[in-house]
Scaffold this motif. Structure first.
Motif, PDB file in Angstrom:
ATOM      1  N   GLY A 197     129.664  -4.716  51.482  1.00 20.75           N
ATOM      2  CA  GLY A 197     128.284  -5.334  52.609  1.00 20.75           C
ATOM      3  C   GLY A 197     127.401  -6.528  52.258  1.00 20.75           C
ATOM      4  O   GLY A 197     127.580  -6.890  50.667  1.00 20.75           O
ATOM      5  N   GLN A 198     126.349  -6.386  53.175  1.00 19.14           N
ATOM      6  CA  GLN A 198     125.734  -7.779  53.179  1.00 19.14           C
ATOM      7  C   GLN A 198     124.153  -7.544  53.222  1.00 19.14           C
ATOM      8  O   GLN A 198     124.039  -6.878  54.335  1.00 19.14           O
ATOM      9  CB  GLN A 198     125.517  -8.901  53.921  1.00 19.14           C
ATOM     10  CG  GLN A 198     127.209  -9.498  53.241  1.00 19.14           C
ATOM     11  CD  GLN A 198     127.377 -10.778  54.503  1.00 19.14           C
ATOM     12  OE1 GLN A 198     127.143 -10.682  55.846  1.00 19.14           O
ATOM     13  NE2 GLN A 198     128.773 -11.541  53.804  1.00 19.14           N
ATOM     14  N   GLY A 199     122.500  -8.009  52.721  1.00 18.19           N
ATOM     15  CA  GLY A 199     121.642  -7.558  53.501  1.00 18.19           C
ATOM     16  C   GLY A 199     121.827  -6.083  53.829  1.00 18.19           C
ATOM     17  O   GLY A 199     122.119  -5.265  52.635  1.00 18.19           O
ATOM     18  N   CYS A 200     121.002  -5.770  55.159  1.00 14.25           N
ATOM     19  CA  CYS A 200     120.505  -3.909  55.682  1.00 14.25           C
ATOM     20  C   CYS A 200     121.558  -3.296  55.227  1.00 14.25           C
ATOM     21  O   CYS A 200     121.738  -2.615  56.022  1.00 14.25           O
ATOM     22  CB  CYS A 200     119.782  -4.698  56.119  1.00 14.25           C
ATOM     23  SG  CYS A 200     120.768  -5.122  58.073  1.00 14.25           S
ATOM     24  N   ASN A 201     122.924  -4.222  55.177  1.00 14.28           N
ATOM     25  CA  ASN A 201     124.022  -3.069  55.739  1.00 14.28           C
ATOM     26  C   ASN A 201     124.818  -3.123  55.007  1.00 14.28           C
ATOM     27  O   ASN A 201     126.170  -2.865  54.357  1.00 14.28           O
ATOM     28  CB  ASN A 201     125.332  -3.529  57.155  1.00 14.28           C
ATOM     29  CG  ASN A 201     124.574  -3.932  57.928  1.00 14.28           C
ATOM     30  OD1 ASN A 201     123.556  -3.083  58.143  1.00 14.28           O
ATOM     31  ND2 ASN A 201     125.033  -4.744  58.801  1.00 14.28           N
ATOM     32  N   GLN A 202     124.253  -3.266  53.279  1.00 10.19           N
ATOM     33  CA  GLN A 202     124.844  -3.289  51.973  1.00 10.19           C
ATOM     34  C   GLN A 202     124.541  -1.574  51.362  1.00 10.19           C
ATOM     35  O   GLN A 202     124.290  -0.692  51.647  1.00 10.19           O
ATOM     36  CB  GLN A 202     124.168  -4.018  50.763  1.00 10.19           C
ATOM     37  CG  GLN A 202     122.856  -2.967  50.600  1.00 10.19           C
ATOM     38  CD  GLN A 202     122.149  -4.276  49.848  1.00 10.19           C
ATOM     39  OE1 GLN A 202     122.199  -3.647  48.409  1.00 10.19           O
ATOM     40  NE2 GLN A 202     121.159  -5.295  50.185  1.00 10.19           N
ATOM     41  N   LYS A 203     126.275  -1.534  51.167  1.00  4.36           N
ATOM     42  CA  LYS A 203     126.202   0.325  49.604  1.00  4.36           C
ATOM     43  C   LYS A 203     126.554  -0.263  48.562  1.00  4.36           C
ATOM     44  O   LYS A 203     126.928  -1.059  48.293  1.00  4.36           O
ATOM     45  CB  LYS A 203     127.058   0.825  50.494  1.00  4.36           C
ATOM     46  CG  LYS A 203     126.473   1.187  52.086  1.00  4.36           C
ATOM     47  CD  LYS A 203     125.611   1.603  52.688  1.00  4.36           C
ATOM     48  CE  LYS A 203     125.855   2.180  53.988  1.00  4.36           C
ATOM     49  NZ  LYS A 203     124.618   2.606  54.603  1.00  4.36           N
ATOM     50  N   ILE A 204     125.725   0.525  47.765  1.00  8.36           N
ATOM     51  CA  ILE A 204     125.719   0.151  46.711  1.00  8.36           C
ATOM     52  C   ILE A 204     127.097   1.419  45.751  1.00  8.36           C
ATOM     53  O   ILE A 204     126.815   2.279  46.076  1.00  8.36           O
ATOM     54  CB  ILE A 204     124.590   0.377  45.020  1.00  8.36           C
ATOM     55  CG1 ILE A 204     123.682  -0.976  45.807  1.00  8.36           C
ATOM     56  CG2 ILE A 204     124.370  -0.365  44.075  1.00  8.36           C
ATOM     57  CD1 ILE A 204     124.272  -2.300  46.339  1.00  8.36           C
ATOM     58  N   ILE A 205     127.586   0.723  44.745  1.00  6.17           N
ATOM     59  CA  ILE A 205     128.174   1.803  44.648  1.00  6.17           C
ATOM     60  C   ILE A 205     128.859   2.052  42.795  1.00  6.17           C
ATOM     61  O   ILE A 205     128.319   0.237  42.931  1.00  6.17           O
ATOM     62  CB  ILE A 205     129.816   1.857  44.416  1.00  6.17           C
ATOM     63  CG1 ILE A 205     130.546   0.649  44.866  1.00  6.17           C
ATOM     64  CG2 ILE A 205     130.112   2.455  46.244  1.00  6.17           C
ATOM     65  CD1 ILE A 205     132.354   1.467  44.577  1.00  6.17           C
ATOM     66  N   CYS A 206     128.873   2.618  41.874  1.00 15.21           N
ATOM     67  CA  CYS A 206     128.829   2.309  40.480  1.00 15.21           C
ATOM     68  C   CYS A 206     130.089   3.405  39.898  1.00 15.21           C
ATOM     69  O   CYS A 206     129.938   4.832  39.637  1.00 15.21           O
ATOM     70  CB  CYS A 206     128.062   2.862  39.781  1.00 15.21           C
ATOM     71  SG  CYS A 206     128.304   2.550  38.010  1.00 15.21           S
ATOM     72  N   ALA A 207     131.514   3.152  40.097  1.00 18.95           N
ATOM     73  CA  ALA A 207     132.019   3.912  40.118  1.00 18.95           C
ATOM     74  C   ALA A 207     132.197   4.750  41.271  1.00 18.95           C
ATOM     75  O   ALA A 207     132.509   4.195  42.564  1.00 18.95           O
ATOM     76  CB  ALA A 207     132.781   4.378  38.736  1.00 18.95           C
ATOM     77  N   SER A 208     133.037   5.442  40.994  1.00 17.98           N
ATOM     78  CA  SER A 208     132.194   6.851  42.120  1.00 17.98           C
ATOM     79  C   SER A 208     131.543   7.463  42.583  1.00 17.98           C
ATOM     80  O   SER A 208     131.817   8.643  43.342  1.00 17.98           O
ATOM     81  CB  SER A 208     133.567   7.415  42.374  1.00 17.98           C
ATOM     82  OG  SER A 208     133.497   8.920  41.287  1.00 17.98           O
ATOM     83  N   VAL A 209     130.214   7.033  42.111  1.00 20.63           N
ATOM     84  CA  VAL A 209     129.297   7.214  42.682  1.00 20.63           C
ATOM     85  C   VAL A 209     128.243   6.149  44.066  1.00 20.63           C
ATOM     86  O   VAL A 209     128.471   5.508  43.300  1.00 20.63           O
ATOM     87  CB  VAL A 209     127.962   8.009  41.459  1.00 20.63           C
ATOM     88  CG1 VAL A 209     126.913   7.774  41.589  1.00 20.63           C
ATOM     89  CG2 VAL A 209     128.852   8.879  40.085  1.00 20.63           C
ATOM     90  N   ALA A 210     127.930   6.847  44.733  1.00 20.73           N
ATOM     91  CA  ALA A 210     127.849   5.862  46.004  1.00 20.73           C
ATOM     92  C   ALA A 210     126.046   6.354  46.272  1.00 20.73           C
ATOM     93  O   ALA A 210     125.549   6.999  45.505  1.00 20.73           O
ATOM     94  CB  ALA A 210     128.357   6.862  46.767  1.00 20.73           C
ATOM     95  N   CYS A 211     125.604   4.974  46.960  1.00 17.97           N
ATOM     96  CA  CYS A 211     123.926   4.902  46.676  1.00 17.97           C
ATOM     97  C   CYS A 211     123.760   6.239  47.423  1.00 17.97           C
ATOM     98  O   CYS A 211     122.842   6.660  47.529  1.00 17.97           O
ATOM     99  CB  CYS A 211     123.326   3.534  47.863  1.00 17.97           C
ATOM    100  SG  CYS A 211     124.556   3.249  48.808  1.00 17.97           S
ATOM    101  N   SER A 212     124.730   7.017  48.088  1.00 16.19           N
ATOM    102  CA  SER A 212     124.342   8.057  49.215  1.00 16.19           C
ATOM    103  C   SER A 212     124.134   9.371  48.204  1.00 16.19           C
ATOM    104  O   SER A 212     124.052  10.703  48.608  1.00 16.19           O
ATOM    105  CB  SER A 212     125.454   8.093  50.378  1.00 16.19           C
ATOM    106  OG  SER A 212     126.629   8.537  50.022  1.00 16.19           O
ATOM    107  N   THR A 213     124.636   9.003  47.229  1.00 13.36           N
ATOM    108  CA  THR A 213     125.289  10.080  46.342  1.00 13.36           C
ATOM    109  C   THR A 213     123.331  10.917  45.754  1.00 13.36           C
ATOM    110  O   THR A 213     123.070  10.116  44.948  1.00 13.36           O
ATOM    111  CB  THR A 213     126.018  10.116  45.522  1.00 13.36           C
ATOM    112  OG1 THR A 213     127.433   9.868  45.544  1.00 13.36           O
ATOM    113  CG2 THR A 213     126.065  11.608  43.883  1.00 13.36           C
ATOM    114  N   SER A 214     123.318  12.459  45.987  1.00 14.65           N
ATOM    115  CA  SER A 214     122.236  12.410  45.337  1.00 14.65           C
ATOM    116  C   SER A 214     122.034  12.575  43.553  1.00 14.65           C
ATOM    117  O   SER A 214     122.776  12.548  43.312  1.00 14.65           O
ATOM    118  CB  SER A 214     121.374  14.198  46.287  1.00 14.65           C
ATOM    119  OG  SER A 214     121.312  14.365  44.930  1.00 14.65           O
TER     120      SER A 214
END
Length: 884
Positions: free
Chosen positions: A190-207
Motif C-alpha cells: 500500500g501507500q501513505g496512511c494505508n500502508q501495511k508492513i510485513i516481514c515474511a509472515s509477521v505483519a504490522c498487526s502482529t503483537s
C-alpha cells in the motif's frame, strides 16, 4: 565494445509502461559497428556452441527460424548482447523475456534494453553478456557456467522466500502496490496512511508481546496448560545437574529443546537413555542457555496455520527420509533426493535439501549404518529427528479432515496467545478425532510461520494462504492506495504541484508532495533540493501520515529509473517545449512528448489525464490513453475544448476574465482572474496557465468550490508558497524578482510579463545549464537582449560538463545578434552578481534574477530586505539624536 552507462528502471518508463523492471545499457560497438554477425567468421557457430538454449529465442522482427537464423543472416552485436543477457538470467532461474535494442543518434551506439528479476543480477548480466561476446570475438576460452553460477548466487541471496513471495503475488492480484524496504523480507504494502508492513509472515498487526511470548517455549507451554490445552509434561532447566532429577520426574522417552529455538535447531527427540539426554541438553544449549525437557509424544507431526484467528490450513509433516532400492547407497539416495528442482539450499524453494549434520550421523550410528550402506528395497530411513521442512522434511495437506474440536482448539490457542498469524505444532495419532492429553499434545506455537508447506505440499491440495493475510490487513476490500496526482511537462510543473497540494491541504488532507524544490510532508519541508525523481516519490508514499500525494515527475527521473509509482489517479501534462533536447538521446519534441506521456499512461482507467489543449503534442497524447480526459486552455472558444465538453467532458479555461470549469453543458465560474494573487493582477500569463490544470485536479477530487476559490486567494507568489517562482521583493529604491526560468519558453513568458512592468531600467541576471544545446544558449541571449537594458551573466554552480567561458560566449553571441551595444557584465557567482546589481541599481529599477540555488539566493535577498527595513526604522531615531 564499451559500456557507456547502465540504468536500472524500476517503474513505468520510456521503453515499456507495464514492464517496470528493465536494464537500459548504452553500448558503443566501436570497431564492430561495421561488422554484422554474418560478416564475423565463425561467430554464429561459436555462439550456438556456448549457449545452445538461445535457439528458443524469437526475434521481434519476425525472422523465420528464430534467433540463430537471425545471427546467420546478420544482426548487430548489440542485439546479440540483449539476447545473451536475457538467456544468462533465465538459465540462472530468473524468468526474463522482454528485450529491445535501438540505435541512438550517435552511429555505433545502441540502447540495449532487457528485463530483470533481481536488479544486481540484471546489471551483472549486462556486463557478462558484453564480456561473453568480446571473448567470442577474440576466440578466448571460457566457461559460460561461471556467469550462470554467479547469477544463481545473486538470485538465491536476494530473491524473496516462498512466504513473502506468495503475499506479494496476492497483492499484485489485488492491484495493491508494494515496495521492498530492505534486501530481506521487509515489505511495505500500500501507500501513505494505508500502508501495511510485513516481514515474511509477521505483519504490522502482529503483537510484539505475542511474538516474544511464542519465542519462549516454556512460557507458552505454561500459558496453554493453564487454559486446559493438552501440552507435554515438561520442565525448564539451566544446568546438567538439574537434568537427572528432571529425567526421573518425567520419565523416558524424552525431548530436549532450546527455550527459544526455531526451524528444529537444537532439538533432540525420542531420548531413551541418560547419556542421550546429556547429549540432547548440550545440543540445546548451543542455541539457548535455558533448556526445556519434556515428555516425548508419539504420533504424527502436524502444523496448524491460523491467520486472523481462523484456521486456514493443516499440513502433516514427515521428517527427511530416503527409501532403499537395493542398489544405491544412503549417500546416493540423499543426493538423488536433493536433485529435486523443488529443493533449495535454504528457504528459497518450496522444499529444502537434506543436509548431512550431527543429527543425521547420530541416527545412522544408532542404527549401525553409514552413508555407504545400502538399504533394502522399500525400506524407509528417516534422517532427522524433527519434521521441519527446513531440515529436508516434506508435507501433505490434510486440512479437510481436521475435526471441528481441533479447529476450535487451534483458533482458541491463537486467541490465547494474541497472535494473529501463527503456526501451531501438534503431535497426534489422528486429527480427525478430538485431540486430548491421551492422544496428542501441542508442542509449540510459532510466530512468523513458514507458508511453503501449505503453498506447495508434496501431497494434497495447494492452499493460497496469502489470501487471508491480505483479507486481514485490508478487510472488506479496503483501499491500500491513497489519491495520487502526478504532474509533468516542460514548464510550470513545480507551481502546479504546489498549488494542487495547497488545495488538498485546505480540503483537510495530510498532503505529501515532492518537487524540484524539495519534499513537503503535511505542511513541513523535510528536505530541500531537486526531488522530482522516483526516490523522492517513494519518500512521500512511504510516509504513514500522508493521505494525498502530489508528485512532480521530471524527464531525468523517468529516463534514469522510471516512475516512482505504478499508477496514479490523476495525471497532468502542462506543456512540451524546447528544453533538455539533445540529452539522453532525446533529440526532438516528439521524443520528449513520448517521455512525458509515460506519466499520462500510468493513469488508472477510471482516473483522469489532464492535458493542455493549446499544445498540439500534449493534446495528441489522448489518442494513446485508456483513462478519462480533462482539458485546459487559455481560450474558452478553443475548438478542442468545445468538442470535448459537447461530448460530456470536463475542461477548465478563461471566459470573460473568470477562471471557469465546464462539465458537459454546465459551467461554473470560480473567481475573477485579476483577484488571484498568483496571476499578478492578470499580467502573468504563464501563472494563469499553471492555475488551470490545478483547478481541474481540485474539481475532479471533489474539493468544494468554496475551498477552491478561497485557497486560490491565499496562495501567494512568495518564497513560502512558490519559492523561486515570481518572488517579488520591493526594496525602497528598486524592485527585485527571483524566478527559476531557465529555458527559451520560460524567457518568452517572462518577456511578456516584463513588457507590462514600468521601470526606469530593467536588469536581468541570467544563466543557462551547460548541458543545453548551443542554439538554446544563444536563444536565451537573444531573448535577454529584448527584455533587459542591462544584462549580468552568471553561471550555475554545476556547469554540467561545459566551461563557464564557453557558456558565457554563446549567451553573449545571442545578445549581440539582437543588440550589439547592450550592456553586458559577467559575474560568475550568483550572490556576487546580485550584490553588484543592487549596489548599482537606479531609482525605479526592476532587477530580475534567474536563480540557480533557490533557497540560498532567497535567504540572501530576504536578509538584505530585512536589513533595509531595520535601517528605515532606525533612521528617525538617529535624526533625533543628531538634533540633541
Amino acid at each position: 565494445m564499451e559500456i557507456i552507462q547502465i540504468n536500472a528502471l524500476r517503474g513505468p518508463n520510456y521503453w515499456s509502461g507495464y514492464r517496470k523492471k528493465l536494464i537500459v545499457m548504452k553500448l558503443d560497438l566501436g570497431e564492430w559497428e561495421h561488422m554484422p554477425t554474418n560478416m564475423i567468421n565463425g561467430f554464429g557457430k561459436s555462439l550456438e556452441r556456448v549457449l545452445p538454449s538461445l535457439k528458443s529465442h524469437r526475434c521481434s522482427e519476425g525472422v523465420e527460424g528464430g534467433f540463430f537464423q537471425r545471427v546467420k543472416e546478420g544482426t548487430w552485436l548489440g542485439h546479440v548482447v540483449e539476447h545473451i543477457a536475457l538467456e544468462l538470467q533465465t538459465l540462472a532461474g530468473m524468468d526474463c523475456g522482454f528485450g529491445r535494442t535501438r540505435s541512438t543518434n550517435k552511429k555505433g551506439t545502441y540502447q540495449v534494453v532487457f528485463s530483470y528479476v533481481i536488479e544486481s543480477a540484471g546489471i551483472y548480466a549486462a556486463k557478462a553478456a558484453v564480456d561473453l561476446v568480446e571473448k567470442l570475438l577474440k576466440q578466448l576460452n571460457f566457461n559460460v557456467n561461471d556467469y550462470i553460477h554467479e547469477l544463481e548466487l545473486m538470485y538465491n541471496s536476494e530473491k524473496l522466500g516462498p512466504s513473502t513471495f506468495s503475499i506479494i503475488k496476492e497483492a499484485e492480484r489485488r492491484n495493491i502496490p508494494y515496495k521492498r524496504l530492505n534486501n530481506a523480507s521487509l515489505i511495505m504494502l500500500g501507500q501513505g496512511c494505508n500502508q501495511k508492513i510485513i516481514c515474511a509472515s509477521v505483519a504490522c498487526s502482529t503483537s510484539h508481546l505475542a511474538v516474544d511470548l511464542a519465542s519462549d517455549k516454556d512460557a507458552t507451554r505454561n500459558l496453554l496448560s493453564q487454559a486446559y490445552i493438552p501440552v507435554p509434561m515438561g520442565r525448564l532447566i539451566y544446568d546438567i545437574i538439574e537434568l537427572e532429577k528432571t529425567v526421573k520426574e518425567i520419565g523416558f522417552p524424552l525431548v530436549t529443546k532450546p527455550v527459544n529455538g526455531n526451524h528444529g535447531k537444537g532439538i533432540s527427540t525420542h531420548i531413551t537413555t541418560i547419556e542421550q539426554a546429556r547429549k540432547g541438553f548440550e545440543e540445546a544449549q548451543k542455541i539457548s542457555e535455558r533448556v526445556i525437557v519434556e515428555r516425548f509424544i508419539n504420533g504424527f507431526d502436524y502444523r496448524f496455520l491460523v491467520i486472523n484467528y481462523q484456521l486456514i490450513a493443516v499440513a502433516k509433516r514427515t521428517p527427511a527420509m530416503v527409501m532403499g532400492d537395493d542398489t544405491s547407497t544412503i549417500n546416493q539416495l540423499i543426493n538423488e533426493t536433493n536433485h529435486d528442482p523443488r529443493r533449495g539450499d535454504d528457504h528459497e524453494e518450496f522444499l529444502s535439501k537434506i543436509k548431512l549434520d550431527a543429527a543425521t550421523q547420530a541416527i545412522l550410528a544408532e542404527k549401525n549404518l553409514s552413508l555407504n550402506s545400502i538399504l533394502p528395497i522399500g525400506e524407509i530411513l528417516f534422517l532427522k529427528d524433527t519434521a521441519n521442512l527446513s531440515s529436508g522434511g516434506t508435507a501433505q495437506d490434510v486440512t479437510d479432515i481436521v475435526h471441528p474440536n481441533n479447529i476450535f482448539m487451534a483458533e482458541r490457542i491463537a486467541r490465547l496467545m494474541n497472535l494473529d498469524i501463527c503456526g501451531i505444532d501438534i503431535m497426534a495419532e489422528d486429527i480427525d478425532i478430538p485431540i486430548t492429553d491421551k492422544n496428542g499434545a501441542v508442542l509449540e506455537v510459532n510466530a512468523g510461520p513458514g507458508f511453503r508447506m501449505h503453498l506447495s505440499p508434496s501431497k494434497g491440495m495447494e492452499r493460497n494462504v496469502a489470501e487471508p493475510v491480505l483479507d486481514m490487513l485490508y478487510p472488506d476490500n479496503a483501499s491500500a492506495r491513497i489519491p495520487l496526482v502526478a504532474v509533468t511537462g516542460t514548464n510550470g510543473k513545480t507551481t502546479v504541484t504546489r498549488l494542487i497540494a495547497h488545495f488538498a491541504q485546505a480540503d483537510g488532507h495530510h498532503t505529501g508532495y515532492a518537487t524540484t524544490d524539495g519534499i513537503n510532508i503535511d505542511g513541513t519541508n523535510i528536505f530541500f533540493g531537486d526531488c522530482s525523481g522516483p526516490a523522492s516519490a517513494a519518500t512521500v508514499l512511504r510516509d504513514p501520515i500522508v493521505d494525498f500525494a502530489v508528485l512532480e515527475c521530471a524527464r531525468g527521473g523517468i529516463l534514469r529509473a522510471g516512475l516512482g509509482f505504478d499508477k496514479c489517479n490523476i495525471s497532468v501534462v502542462t506543456n512540451i517545449k524546447e528544453d533538455h533536447l539533445g540529452l539522453n538521446d532525446i533529440d526532438t519534441l516528439e521524443q520528449m512528448a513520448r517521455v512525458k506521456s509515460v506519466v499520462a499512461q500510468s493513469t488508472f482507467d477510471d482516473g483522469y489525464a489532464i492535458l493542455n489543449a493549446d499544445d498540439d503534442l500534449v493534446y495528441e497524447m489522448k489518442n494513446d490513453l485508456d483513462c478519462n480526459i480533462a482539458l485546459f486552455s487559455m481560450h474558452a472558444n478553443n475548438e478542442r475544448i468545445k468538442k470535448h465538453c459537447n461530448d460530456g467532458g470536463i475542461a477548465a479555461f478563461i471566459e470573460n476574465k473568470y477562471f471557469t470549469i465546464q462539465k458537459g453543458e454546465w459551467k461554473t465560474k470560480i473567481t475573477v482572474v485579476t483577484q488571484v494573487p498568483l496571476t499578478f493582477s492578470g499580467k502573468c500569463e504563464f501563472m494563469i496557465k499553471n492555475i488551470l490544470p490545478a483547478l481541474l485536479v481540485a474539481s475532479i477530487s471533489n474539493f468544494s468550490m468554496g475551498t477552491i476559490a478561497s485557497t486560490l486567494k491565499s496562495f501567494l507568489p512568495s518564497p513560502t508558497f512558490t519559492p523561486g517562482r515570481m518572488n517579488l521583493f520591493r526594496f525602497k529604491k528598486f524592485q527585485l524578482m527571483v524566478d527559476y526560468a531557465h529555458n527559451t519558453d520560460g524567457f518568452i513568458h517572462m518577456k511578456k510579463y516584463l513588457e507590462q512592468v514600468s521601470a526606469t531600467q530593467k536588469t536581468g541576471i541570467i544563466a543557462i545549464p551547460g548541458d543545453r544545446r548551443v542554439e538554446d544558449m544563444k536563444n536565451l541571449g537573444r531573448y535577454a537582449a529584448q527584455m533587459f537594458d542591462k544584462i549580468i551573466i552568471k553561471n550555475d554552480k554545476d556547469t554540467r560538463g561545459r566551461s563557464k567561458e564557453e557558456i558565457n560566449e554563446f549567451i553573449t553571441e545571442g545578445i549581440r545578434e539582437i543588440n550589439d551595444s547592450a550592456s553586458v557584465v559577467v559575474i560568475s557567482d550568483e550572490i556576487e552578481s546580485i550584490k553588484y546589481a543592487i549596489d548599482n541599481a537606479k531609482a525605479g529599477e526592476f532587477i530580475t534574477v534567474f536563480v540557480d540555488e533557490i533557497q540560498n539566493t532567497l535567504t540572501h535577498v530576504q536578509q538584505l530586505m530585512d536589513l533595509e527595513n531595520e535601517l528605515v526604522e532606525l533612521e528617525p531615531v538617529n535624526l533625533k539624536q543628531m538634533k540633541l
